[in-house]
Design a protein around this motif. Structure first.
Motif, PDB file in Angstrom:
ATOM      1  N   SER A 154      20.214  39.306   6.482  1.00  0.00           N
ATOM      2  CA  SER A 154      19.314  38.234   7.227  1.00  0.00           C
ATOM      3  C   SER A 154      20.209  37.220   7.792  1.00  0.00           C
ATOM      4  O   SER A 154      21.188  37.092   7.148  1.00  0.00           O
ATOM      5  N   ASN A 178      13.248  48.431   8.318  1.00  0.00           N
ATOM      6  CA  ASN A 178      12.091  47.513   8.524  1.00  0.00           C
ATOM      7  C   ASN A 178      13.040  46.210   9.254  1.00  0.00           C
ATOM      8  O   ASN A 178      13.800  45.626   8.781  1.00  0.00           O
ATOM      9  N   THR A 180      12.234  42.403  10.904  1.00  0.00           N
ATOM     10  CA  THR A 180      11.396  41.272  11.048  1.00  0.00           C
ATOM     11  C   THR A 180      12.269  40.059  11.709  1.00  0.00           C
ATOM     12  O   THR A 180      13.255  39.652  11.674  1.00  0.00           O
ATOM     13  N   THR A 182      11.915  36.365  13.488  1.00  0.00           N
ATOM     14  CA  THR A 182      11.057  35.230  13.896  1.00  0.00           C
ATOM     15  C   THR A 182      11.468  34.573  15.190  1.00  0.00           C
ATOM     16  O   THR A 182      12.667  34.293  15.207  1.00  0.00           O
ATOM     17  N   VAL A 209       5.867  35.711  14.245  1.00  0.00           N
ATOM     18  CA  VAL A 209       6.782  36.711  13.403  1.00  0.00           C
ATOM     19  C   VAL A 209       6.413  38.097  13.939  1.00  0.00           C
ATOM     20  O   VAL A 209       5.371  38.614  13.778  1.00  0.00           O
ATOM     21  N   THR A 211       6.946  42.260  13.240  1.00  0.00           N
ATOM     22  CA  THR A 211       7.888  43.042  12.302  1.00  0.00           C
ATOM     23  C   THR A 211       7.704  44.558  12.937  1.00  0.00           C
ATOM     24  O   THR A 211       6.453  45.021  13.558  1.00  0.00           O
ATOM     25  N   ASP A 213       8.404  48.451  11.291  1.00  0.00           N
ATOM     26  CA  ASP A 213       8.706  48.957  10.227  1.00  0.00           C
ATOM     27  C   ASP A 213       9.386  50.214  10.199  1.00  0.00           C
ATOM     28  O   ASP A 213       9.370  50.723  11.522  1.00  0.00           O
ATOM     29  N   TYR A 257      16.362  36.810  11.724  1.00  0.00           N
ATOM     30  CA  TYR A 257      16.090  38.285  11.705  1.00  0.00           C
ATOM     31  C   TYR A 257      16.237  38.449   9.876  1.00  0.00           C
ATOM     32  O   TYR A 257      17.175  37.972   9.242  1.00  0.00           O
TER      33      TYR A 257
END
Length: 270
Positions: A154, A178, A180, A182, A209, A211, A213, A257
């Motif tokens: 991250s 996965n 994510t 922002t 945000v 996502t 998966d 991220y």
């Protein structure tokens, strides 16, 4: 040799059992994981047989044998009651291990640190004389191999900045993580890896945000953003070739991220 394991958070030894081998003569060759099947297409009257596809047709299966632990405080208790598994004992083992859905299995031992498998057991009772003295547990995984503990990466990226990382999977190919994201600035998002694939999501908004998966589902925290309509369906992948395990994450917009994935582990219990 492994003597203990943990399944669904519960340790075998806590229930008074130990991993054993009922046939000490067993040894030698074992399958290290589920084996690849190679499909060929004959050419030139069969003089050439080039590969068309290669697939894992079966999940990994592993066998573990257990018995009551007759060693207590360094002393052996060889009385019949110490090694006999009662009906209630066996019913409990089957309730714990035989599950309709996969759960996490890990083994106790430094060599296996950070490695686990997902699956469920079938239990066969081992009878000697007039009593049950153990069980053979066949574990069937949900994949052709095991997993390493989740990798979580991250951070923050400025526009057109790159983050570089390595993939530790034992399987050559790719993994869908996965992911994510922002968004920090309005715009059309473009995400790249070092494989020359570009993930595009148009009409993004600051503080949204997004996502994606590992089952290839995409979602947004903004109900007003029909993100499925603005996505080019090129999913970001974590890549691993024999010659390179280097990956990058590059974004044309400033983002925060998180990449989360489980590397494959080609390891079995012995």
């Amino acid at each position: 040799m492994v003597t203990d394991f943990i399944y669904d958070g519960f340790r075998l030894s806590d229930f008074g059992y130990v991993v054993v081998s009922f046939d000490s003569s067993k040894g030698g060759e074992i399958d290290t994981d589920s084996q690849l099947s190679f499909n060929h297409a004959p050419m030139m009257s069969g003089k050439r047989q080039p590969y068309i596809t290669s697939v894992y047709e079966d999940p990994l299966k592993m066998e573990i044998q257990i018995s009551k632990n007759i060693c207590v405080n360094g002393k052996q208790d060889v009385s019949k009651s110490s090694y006999t598994i009662t009906l209630d004992d066996m019913a409990f083992l089957k309730r714990w291990l035989v599950r309709p859905h996969p759960h996490k299995l890990s083994v106790v031992g430094e060599e296996y640190t950070g490695i686990y498998w997902m699956g469920s057991f079938n239990v066969s009772e081992y009878v000697f004389g007039d009593g049950r003295i153990g069980a053979t547990l066949e574990f069937e995984c949900d994949a052709p191999f095991g997993y390493k503990e989740d990798v979580i990466l991250s951070g923050d990226l400025s526009a057109n900045e790159s983050f570089e990382y390595t993939c530790s999977s034992d399987e050559i190919g790719w993994i869908y993580p996965n992911l994510t994201i922002t968004i920090k600035e309005d715009g059309d998002l473009q995400i790249n890896n070092s494989d020359n694939r570009t993930t595009v999501i148009n009409n993004c908004k600051a503080d949204e945000v997004i996502t994606i998966d590992n089952n290839l589902q995409i979602a947004s925290t903004l109900d007003s953003h029909k993100v499925a309509d603005d996505f080019n369906y090129v999913f970001y992948r974590v890549n691993n070739s024999f010659n390179s395990v280097i990956n990058t994450l590059t974004s044309n917009l400033p983002i925060t991220y998180e990449i989360r994935y489980s590397p494959y582990a080609k390891v079995v219990i012995v």
